[in-house]
Design an enzyme around this catalytic site. Structure first.
Site, PDB file in Angstrom:
ATOM      1  N   SER A 120      16.424 -21.621  -7.775  1.00 53.94           N
ATOM      2  CA  SER A 120      17.820 -21.629  -8.202  1.00 53.94           C
ATOM      3  C   SER A 120      18.053 -20.727  -9.404  1.00 53.94           C
ATOM      4  O   SER A 120      19.191 -20.438  -9.736  1.00 53.94           O
ATOM      5  CB  SER A 120      18.259 -23.055  -8.536  1.00 53.94           C
ATOM      6  OG  SER A 120      17.340 -23.646  -9.410  1.00 53.94           O
ATOM      7  N   HIS A 142      18.516 -18.667  -1.370  1.00 56.67           N
ATOM      8  CA  HIS A 142      18.978 -19.797  -2.176  1.00 56.67           C
ATOM      9  C   HIS A 142      19.962 -20.643  -1.363  1.00 56.67           C
ATOM     10  O   HIS A 142      21.110 -20.239  -1.150  1.00 56.67           O
ATOM     11  CB  HIS A 142      19.636 -19.255  -3.464  1.00 56.67           C
ATOM     12  CG  HIS A 142      20.032 -20.319  -4.439  1.00 56.67           C
ATOM     13  ND1 HIS A 142      21.002 -20.115  -5.389  1.00 56.67           N
ATOM     14  CD2 HIS A 142      19.605 -21.590  -4.604  1.00 56.67           C
ATOM     15  CE1 HIS A 142      21.143 -21.224  -6.106  1.00 56.67           C
ATOM     16  NE2 HIS A 142      20.317 -22.132  -5.649  1.00 56.67           N
ATOM     17  N   GLU A 154      22.605 -17.772  -0.683  1.00 59.45           N
ATOM     18  CA  GLU A 154      22.682 -16.640  -1.614  1.00 59.45           C
ATOM     19  C   GLU A 154      21.383 -15.847  -1.436  1.00 59.45           C
ATOM     20  O   GLU A 154      20.289 -16.398  -1.633  1.00 59.45           O
ATOM     21  CB  GLU A 154      22.808 -17.210  -3.042  1.00 59.45           C
ATOM     22  CG  GLU A 154      23.341 -16.261  -4.066  1.00 59.45           C
ATOM     23  CD  GLU A 154      23.494 -16.952  -5.440  1.00 59.45           C
ATOM     24  OE1 GLU A 154      22.876 -18.003  -5.687  1.00 59.45           O
ATOM     25  OE2 GLU A 154      24.239 -16.406  -6.277  1.00 59.45           O
ATOM     26  N   ASN A 192      24.721 -20.109  -9.934  1.00 59.50           N
ATOM     27  CA  ASN A 192      24.438 -20.930 -11.114  1.00 59.50           C
ATOM     28  C   ASN A 192      24.890 -20.275 -12.417  1.00 59.50           C
ATOM     29  O   ASN A 192      25.106 -20.962 -13.413  1.00 59.50           O
ATOM     30  CB  ASN A 192      22.957 -21.304 -11.153  1.00 59.50           C
ATOM     31  CG  ASN A 192      22.680 -22.425 -10.164  1.00 59.50           C
ATOM     32  OD1 ASN A 192      23.488 -23.341 -10.028  1.00 59.50           O
ATOM     33  ND2 ASN A 192      21.561 -22.353  -9.461  1.00 59.50           N
TER      34      ASN A 192
END
Ligand code: 3HC
Length: 289
Positions: A120, A142, A154, A192
């Site tokens: 992540s 991801h 992702e 994130n």
């Protein structure tokens, strides 16, 4: 052509289990590897329940359920993934552990296999640097929690990742029914980098008494049409995971705006990690709650 028949998923936790489930439903043969027999057992049990629920809801036919279950294999050793075409790593978020694993994978897989990480926030470039001779085949894949529900993958291109690898992973994610979107290898990638400051700010707002957690979350749910408020989402992701990502953003971007809120640090120190420990911001020890 994609040319992928077998996918190995390393790590039988929430993310690894979800990735394996989606891969099996999509027709791939899957091997889930975890050193912990307990984790493997829970993963298998969870697969049985989740897939049966899909049949109940009419999303899977009985024959599709049986095919998916027959595609899923579980093992305690990396020796059992030798025939895999794609390896998806979903182990603990610790850079040295991932580097060590990718070093081993590079020695085991000297052909055209893709070595993907579901990290992540850890740099794909850094992980790829440990995969001597295979860095161009290392890529970020991801997924989002819960993996069977969330559409996005992702796709992270490290400095050494080849365009061919990115292209294959995009095709693979599509074959798994996902929507792949590429992003470059920068701290927190896109998801994130943008999500964690929102969650962090919610903790600061709570700490400063702007609103009680439940009200804060309700305001964001109803006002911004979020499926979960940011504090509930933090519990769902895991406060330790959120804090870990916040540390990466703070350290690697060097901007004080990413400073983790003392309140999230405190909850993690107290072992209140969210859903997985039964208590985080909110208390889940009572089913009615
Ligand atoms: N695994 C698989 N499927 C799940 C699931 C899980 N853990 N949780 C829920 N589902 C599915 C089920 O099919 C469920 O239907 P069912 O109960 O009839 O079987 C369906 O979702 C709906 O679930 P619920 O009725 O329990 O609840 P909701 O309608 O509120 O949906 C939710 C739950 C899908 C989790 C929704 O609240 C949501 O989308 N929340 C936001 C999730 C999110 O933002 N995820 C991203 C986190 S960030 C991340 O993962 C990146 C990382 O790097 C930090």
């Amino acid at each position: 052509m994609l040319n992928v028949k077998t996918i190995a998923v390393i790590g039988a936790g929430q993310m690894g289990g979800g990735i394996a489930q989606v891969a099996a439903v999509s027709g791939f043969k899957v091997v889930v590897v975890d050193a912990s027999a307990g984790a493997l057992g829970r993963c298998q049990e969870n697969h049985g329940k989740r897939l049966a629920r899909e049949v109940e809801k009419g999303k899977l036919k009985q024959a599709e359920f049986e095919a998916a279950v027959s595609h899923l294999n579980y093992s305690g050793t990396l020796d059992d993934i030798k025939g895999a075409d794609v390896i998806v790593e979903a182990i603990v978020e610790e850079a040295p552990v991932k580097r060590e694993l990718f070093g081993r994978l590079a020695k085991m897989f000297t052909g055209s296999q893709i070595l993907a990480s579901n990290t992540s926030s850890i740099s794909i470039t850094e992980i790829a640097a440990a995969a001597h001779g295979a860095s161009d085949r290392v890529v970020g894949m991801h997924f989002f929690n819960p993996v069977p529900v969330m559409k996005l993958v992702e796709v992270i291109k490290g400095l050494q990742t080849s365009d061919a690898t990115v292209h294959r992973v995009i095709e693979l994610a599509k074959a798994m029914g996902k929507t792949p979107i590429p992003a470059n290898d920068r701290p927190g990638f896109v998801s994130n980098r943008v999500l964690m400051p929102l969650i962090n700010e919610a903790f600061y707002a709570w700490m400063e008494g702007v609103a009680e957690p439940a009200n804060l979350d309700e305001i964001m749910k109803l006002g911004c049409n979020f499926p979960m408020g940011p504090l509930r989402l933090a519990d769902f992701i895991g406060l330790d995971t959120c804090l870990h990502i916040m540390h990466v953003l703070h350290r690697d971007l060097g901007d004080p705006k990413f400073r983790p809120c003392p309140l999230i640090r405190q909850l993690v120190a107290a072992g209140r990690l969210g859903d997985k420990t039964g208590r985080g911001v909110f208390d889940y020890s009572h089913p009615a709650k």
